[in-house]
Motif scaffolding. Structure first.
Motif, PDB file in Angstrom:
ATOM      1  N   GLY A  25       0.788  -1.234   0.000  1.00 21.44           N
ATOM      2  CA  GLY A  25       0.000   0.000   0.000  1.00 21.44           C
ATOM      3  C   GLY A  25       0.814   1.274   0.000  1.00 21.44           C
ATOM      4  N   LEU A  26       1.972   1.255   0.634  1.00 15.98           N
ATOM      5  CA  LEU A  26       2.805   2.444   0.733  1.00 15.98           C
ATOM      6  C   LEU A  26       3.707   2.659  -0.481  1.00 15.98           C
ATOM      7  N   CYS A  27       3.556   1.868  -1.533  1.00 14.63           N
ATOM      8  CA  CYS A  27       4.467   1.988  -2.675  1.00 14.63           C
ATOM      9  C   CYS A  27       4.388   3.372  -3.311  1.00 14.63           C
ATOM     10  N   ASN A  28       3.184   3.976  -3.390  1.00 15.11           N
ATOM     11  CA  ASN A  28       3.063   5.316  -3.959  1.00 15.11           C
ATOM     12  C   ASN A  28       3.806   6.335  -3.107  1.00 15.11           C
ATOM     13  N   TYR A  29       3.687   6.204  -1.795  1.00 11.81           N
ATOM     14  CA  TYR A  29       4.363   7.121  -0.876  1.00 11.81           C
ATOM     15  C   TYR A  29       5.871   6.990  -1.008  1.00 11.81           C
ATOM     16  N   VAL A  30       6.358   5.767  -1.085  1.00 15.71           N
ATOM     17  CA  VAL A  30       7.791   5.524  -1.240  1.00 15.71           C
ATOM     18  C   VAL A  30       8.294   6.115  -2.552  1.00 15.71           C
ATOM     19  N   GLU A  31       7.533   5.908  -3.615  1.00 16.07           N
ATOM     20  CA  GLU A  31       7.949   6.409  -4.928  1.00 16.07           C
ATOM     21  C   GLU A  31       7.934   7.929  -4.977  1.00 16.07           C
ATOM     22  N   GLU A  32       6.884   8.533  -4.434  1.00 13.76           N
ATOM     23  CA  GLU A  32       6.763   9.998  -4.463  1.00 13.76           C
ATOM     24  C   GLU A  32       7.899  10.679  -3.701  1.00 13.76           C
ATOM     25  N   ASN A  33       8.370  10.037  -2.635  1.00 13.29           N
ATOM     26  CA  ASN A  33       9.414  10.630  -1.809  1.00 13.29           C
ATOM     27  C   ASN A  33      10.815  10.129  -2.157  1.00 13.29           C
ATOM     28  N   GLY A  34      10.915   9.230  -3.138  1.00 11.72           N
ATOM     29  CA  GLY A  34      12.214   8.703  -3.515  1.00 11.72           C
ATOM     30  C   GLY A  34      12.901   7.964  -2.390  1.00 11.72           C
TER      31      GLY A  34
END
Length: 378
Positions: free
Chosen positions: A308-317
């Motif tokens: 679920g947190l993949c978008n958050y990880v990607e957005e923040n690098g």
């Protein structure tokens, strides 16, 4: 505000993993903000029952908890006493927040609230993802949903903790109204030393379960060309753990893999800080607290696009995102992470500051309060 939580299990039933921690953390923080929180739950503790009072409420870290005996020792969590008490007290609270789904403790309570004209907030905690829907008892779930579940869900507001979970839930009920708010994560205040490691160290910390994709990670690592050490923290079904250990042996990886066992709160943060990369190639995760815990101590992450947190990880690098259909792709991502030490160091230098900002508990709990206050207007 008087807030009622309905949950099939509550602490100290930590056998159920992350949701127990998430639910308790939210309840406790709401109390700290001045609200009155009561939890109705069962004595469920895996195949056993919690040794707790049944006739009197128990005060746990500021939260009033009422435990009700279940008459089934399995995941159905049937509890007639919980139903009776819920019926008699349903109108006494300003807000009702239901946690989980697909068990009769929660379904029964949801039916009572519908009959009593109370519209609760529902946090499914990943119960509507394809993996869960198509796993055990698929036919029973479809039947429950068709007979009563669909109607019950229409009488709830939705809370999710990631965009992936929001999309999954709208596939179940396209007209749902609610909010996407991060789970609260219990993060310590101390600093964690990050010494230089003699070999590239990858950590895994979770329940050891087929859902977690540890077998996929092992197969991907078996073909890398760089030196590494995989440290596996967690416990699970012994038969499945032995299958994984045999896989490690058959692939000739034993000298590279260390099984360190289950870790408590005090142990897990130093463990995560002692690695160069945290990896979680799960088949499905509606959130994954351990991703935030890892970043908090400065360890970059490699996670699947099912987390679920993949978008958050990607957005923040904050690391590397991979599909899990191809072992080759995972191997390539691992190799990228290994070679890109500069990027890993850069993530280490800034991750905690961003996590402190985005996962400030007082701020997140305030967002939940705003959701509760808005339910009459949604």
């Amino acid at each position: 505000m008087k807030i009622l939580f309905i949950a099939p299990s509550y602490k100290p039933a930590y056998i159920y993993g992350g949701p127990i921690v998430v639910i308790a953390r939210l309840a406790e923080r709401l109390v700290q903000l001045g609200h009155e929180v009561t939890v109705y739950t069962t004595t469920a503790n895996g195949n056993k029952e919690l040794d707790v009072p049944l006739k009197e409420p128990v005060m746990i870290d500021g939260v009033t908890v009422r435990y009700f005996k279940r008459i089934t020792g399995d995941h159905t969590h049937i509890s007639p006493s919980l139903y009776a008490y819920t019926w008699s007290t349903a109108k006494q609270y300003d807000v009702v927040h239901i946690h989980s789904w697909w068990n009769f403790a929660v379904l029964g309570a949801a039916l009572i609230f519908m009959l009593r004209g109370v519209k609760p907030v529902l946090s499914p905690h990943g119960m509507f993802c394809d993996y869960v829907l198509n796993a055990n008892n698929r036919a029973k779930k479809k039947l429950i949903h068709a007979v009563i579940g669909k109607q019950l869900l229409k009488k709830t507001y939705l809370h999710v903790s990631s965009q992936i979970e929001w999309n999954e839930c709208l596939d179940i009920n396209k007209n749902w109204k609610g909010a996407n708010i991060f789970n609260l994560v219990d993060l310590p205040s101390g600093e964690y030393k990050r010494d230089e490691r003699p070999v590239f160290t990858i950590s895994f910390l979770s329940r050891i379960d087929p859902k977690k994709g540890l077998d996929i990670l092992i197969r991907a690592l078996s073909g890398v060309s760089f030196p590494y050490r995989l440290q596996i923290a967690g416990s699970g079904n012994e038969e499945y753990v032995q299958q994984l250990k045999k896989m490690v042996s058959d692939l000739g990886m034993e000298e590279h893999v260390e099984w360190v066992g289950w870790m408590n709160t005090e142990q897990k943060f130093p463990f995560l800080a002692g690695s160069d990369l945290f990896a979680l190639t799960s088949l499905n995760e509606n959130f994954a607290i351990v991703v935030i815990e890892s970043l908090y101590v400065g360890t970059p992450v490699l996670i699947s696009n099912n987390v679920g947190l993949c978008n958050y990880v990607e957005e923040n690098g904050f690391g590397w995102i991979t599909g899990i259909e191809s072992v080759t792709e995972i191997r390539q991502k691992l190799t990228e992470a290994y070679h890109n030490k500069k990027e890993r160091n850069e993530i280490t230098s800034r991750a905690r500051r961003i996590i402190d900002r985005d996962f400030n508990e007082a701020k997140l709990a305030g967002d939940y309060v705003k959701l509760y206050e808005s339910t009459n207007a949604i």
